[in-house]
Design a protein around this motif. Structure first.
Motif, PDB file in Angstrom:
ATOM      1  N   ARG A  12      32.107  41.498  42.655  1.00  0.00           N
ATOM      2  CA  ARG A  12      32.300  41.031  44.022  1.00  0.00           C
ATOM      3  C   ARG A  12      33.532  40.135  44.068  1.00  0.00           C
ATOM      4  O   ARG A  12      34.002  39.654  43.037  1.00  0.00           O
ATOM      5  CB  ARG A  12      31.080  40.253  44.519  1.00  0.00           C
ATOM      6  CG  ARG A  12      29.839  41.112  44.697  1.00  0.00           C
ATOM      7  CD  ARG A  12      28.777  40.374  45.476  1.00  0.00           C
ATOM      8  NE  ARG A  12      27.620  41.219  45.725  1.00  0.00           N
ATOM      9  CZ  ARG A  12      26.597  40.858  46.497  1.00  0.00           C
ATOM     10  NH1 ARG A  12      26.599  39.662  47.089  1.00  0.00           N
ATOM     11  NH2 ARG A  12      25.585  41.673  46.690  1.00  0.00           N
ATOM     12  N   ASP A  13      34.034  39.888  45.236  1.00  0.00           N
ATOM     13  CA  ASP A  13      35.189  39.019  45.415  1.00  0.00           C
ATOM     14  C   ASP A  13      34.702  37.576  45.476  1.00  0.00           C
ATOM     15  O   ASP A  13      34.599  36.962  46.541  1.00  0.00           O
ATOM     16  CB  ASP A  13      35.936  39.402  46.694  1.00  0.00           C
ATOM     17  CG  ASP A  13      37.204  38.578  46.888  1.00  0.00           C
ATOM     18  OD1 ASP A  13      37.663  37.976  45.901  1.00  0.00           O
ATOM     19  OD2 ASP A  13      37.711  38.552  48.025  1.00  0.00           O
ATOM     20  N   THR A  14      34.386  37.029  44.284  1.00  0.00           N
ATOM     21  CA  THR A  14      33.756  35.716  44.221  1.00  0.00           C
ATOM     22  C   THR A  14      34.040  35.084  42.873  1.00  0.00           C
ATOM     23  O   THR A  14      34.512  35.763  41.951  1.00  0.00           O
ATOM     24  CB  THR A  14      32.231  35.852  44.426  1.00  0.00           C
ATOM     25  OG1 THR A  14      31.619  34.559  44.328  1.00  0.00           O
ATOM     26  CG2 THR A  14      31.629  36.751  43.367  1.00  0.00           C
ATOM     27  N   GLU A  15      33.748  33.813  42.740  1.00  0.00           N
ATOM     28  CA  GLU A  15      33.845  33.125  41.449  1.00  0.00           C
ATOM     29  C   GLU A  15      32.463  32.910  40.847  1.00  0.00           C
ATOM     30  O   GLU A  15      32.312  32.133  39.893  1.00  0.00           O
ATOM     31  CB  GLU A  15      34.563  31.782  41.622  1.00  0.00           C
ATOM     32  CG  GLU A  15      36.031  31.919  41.983  1.00  0.00           C
ATOM     33  CD  GLU A  15      36.812  32.719  40.939  1.00  0.00           C
ATOM     34  OE1 GLU A  15      36.664  32.432  39.735  1.00  0.00           O
ATOM     35  OE2 GLU A  15      37.547  33.648  41.336  1.00  0.00           O
TER      36      GLU A  15
ATOM     37  N   GLN B 160      43.749  42.436  44.440  1.00  0.00           N
ATOM     38  CA  GLN B 160      44.160  41.294  45.240  1.00  0.00           C
ATOM     39  C   GLN B 160      43.505  40.024  44.704  1.00  0.00           C
ATOM     40  O   GLN B 160      42.305  39.975  44.439  1.00  0.00           O
ATOM     41  CB  GLN B 160      43.773  41.494  46.700  1.00  0.00           C
ATOM     42  CG  GLN B 160      44.290  40.413  47.634  1.00  0.00           C
ATOM     43  CD  GLN B 160      43.990  40.727  49.087  1.00  0.00           C
ATOM     44  OE1 GLN B 160      43.333  41.701  49.407  1.00  0.00           O
ATOM     45  NE2 GLN B 160      44.479  39.876  49.975  1.00  0.00           N
ATOM     46  N   GLY B 161      44.319  38.981  44.530  1.00  0.00           N
ATOM     47  CA  GLY B 161      43.795  37.707  44.067  1.00  0.00           C
ATOM     48  C   GLY B 161      43.669  37.588  42.567  1.00  0.00           C
ATOM     49  O   GLY B 161      43.242  36.535  42.069  1.00  0.00           O
TER      50      GLY B 161
ATOM     51  N   ARG C  60      39.433  37.734  32.403  1.00  0.00           N
ATOM     52  CA  ARG C  60      40.819  37.759  32.853  1.00  0.00           C
ATOM     53  C   ARG C  60      41.635  36.712  32.099  1.00  0.00           C
ATOM     54  O   ARG C  60      41.088  35.786  31.493  1.00  0.00           O
ATOM     55  CB  ARG C  60      40.878  37.482  34.359  1.00  0.00           C
ATOM     56  CG  ARG C  60      40.134  38.516  35.194  1.00  0.00           C
ATOM     57  CD  ARG C  60      39.990  38.048  36.628  1.00  0.00           C
ATOM     58  NE  ARG C  60      39.299  39.047  37.450  1.00  0.00           N
ATOM     59  CZ  ARG C  60      38.773  38.795  38.643  1.00  0.00           C
ATOM     60  NH1 ARG C  60      38.854  37.569  39.163  1.00  0.00           N
ATOM     61  NH2 ARG C  60      38.161  39.750  39.315  1.00  0.00           N
ATOM     62  N   ALA C  61      42.932  36.867  32.161  1.00  0.00           N
ATOM     63  CA  ALA C  61      43.804  35.890  31.506  1.00  0.00           C
ATOM     64  C   ALA C  61      43.516  34.480  32.004  1.00  0.00           C
ATOM     65  O   ALA C  61      43.469  33.523  31.214  1.00  0.00           O
ATOM     66  CB  ALA C  61      45.262  36.261  31.745  1.00  0.00           C
TER      67      ALA C  61
END
Length: 252
Positions: A18-21, A83-84, A52-53
């Motif tokens: 999901r687009d979340t942290e 994106q992001g 991710r890096a």
């Protein structure tokens, strides 16, 4: 006692769905450490499908235990198509920026679902030697992901590695079958060869609560295991603290 390093790739994979942290990789690293894990492992791949890096940079700032970053040292920079999500800067750039305690080199490529074989040092040794030298100059202990093949393990010492990590997928596959002891004996022999070469010994891939105790019992000189996929499933089943405790019990 053999050290337990928890691989957080699957936590990142859940987050990335999901687009979340959420769930937070940092929070779960801290939870694992508080529960008794000795180290944290991540394997950032160029497609950044899970870790991710940026996760590597964030973890390097907060960890007070061994940080082990795995990956292919020849993985080049790659533009992100999400994106992001920042671009992948290349594996060696991540290491130069984070200075982990341990760097585990793995011969994977972008098409592999997961790591599934060790290095062939008759082919890759000459290319790896200067990379290993640079990593050691950065303060990292260098471990090479290897199959349990004695002649290959001997070459690991020649190219400058400090440790090897035995790829334990074949043992896990054979564990419930008739060839279990035959396959396990290959790892026993590999551990003895590593000791003769004065190489430290790590292990990882598909180790779990069912097969780990026997591996630990039979394979001597085992310094560290890294476990992620099975641990994540066990944490869902048992709870994170109980899962850590169960793995530590099998490593005692």
């Amino acid at each position: 006692m053999t050290a337990l390093s928890i691989n957080l790739n699957k936590i990142a994979l859940i987050r990335n769905s999901r687009d979340t942290e959420y769930p937070s990789v940092i929070h779960h690293a801290q939870r694992c450490i508080a529960a008794g894990a000795h180290g944290i492992t991540v394997h950032p791949r160029p497609d950044q499908r899970h870790i991710r890096a940026d996760d590597c940079y964030d973890l390097a700032k907060v960890l007070n235990v061994e940080f082990n970053i795995e990956g292919n040292p020849f993985a080049a920079a790659m533009k992100s198509d999400r994106q992001g999500v920042s671009d992948y800067p290349g594996f060696m750039e991540i290491i130069r920026a984070t200075r982990p305690a341990q760097c585990t080199l793995v011969p994977d490529n972008n098409d592999q679902l997961t790591s599934d074989h060790g290095f062939d040092l008759t082919r890759d040794g000459e290319r790896l030697a200067p990379v290993i030298a640079e990593l050691k100059s950065l303060g990292a202990r260098v471990s090479l992901f290897m199959d349990p093949v004695p002649e290959q393990i001997r070459l690991a010492r020649e190219v400058g590695a400090d440790r090897i990590e035995l790829y334990t997928g074949p043992y896990a596959d054979a564990f419930a079958g008739a060839r279990r002891d035959e396959v396990l004996q290959q790892f026993v022999v590999a551990s003895e060869v590593a000791a003769e070469c004065e190489l430290g010994l790590n292990a990882g891939h598909d180790l779990n609560l069912h097969n780990l105790a026997l591996f630990k019992q039979r394979v001597h000189h085992l310094l560290e295991v890294s476990i992620g996929h099975a641990f994540t499933v066990d944490a869902i089943d048992l709870g994170l603290d109980r899962a850590i405790a169960a793995y530590l019990e099998r490593l005692a």
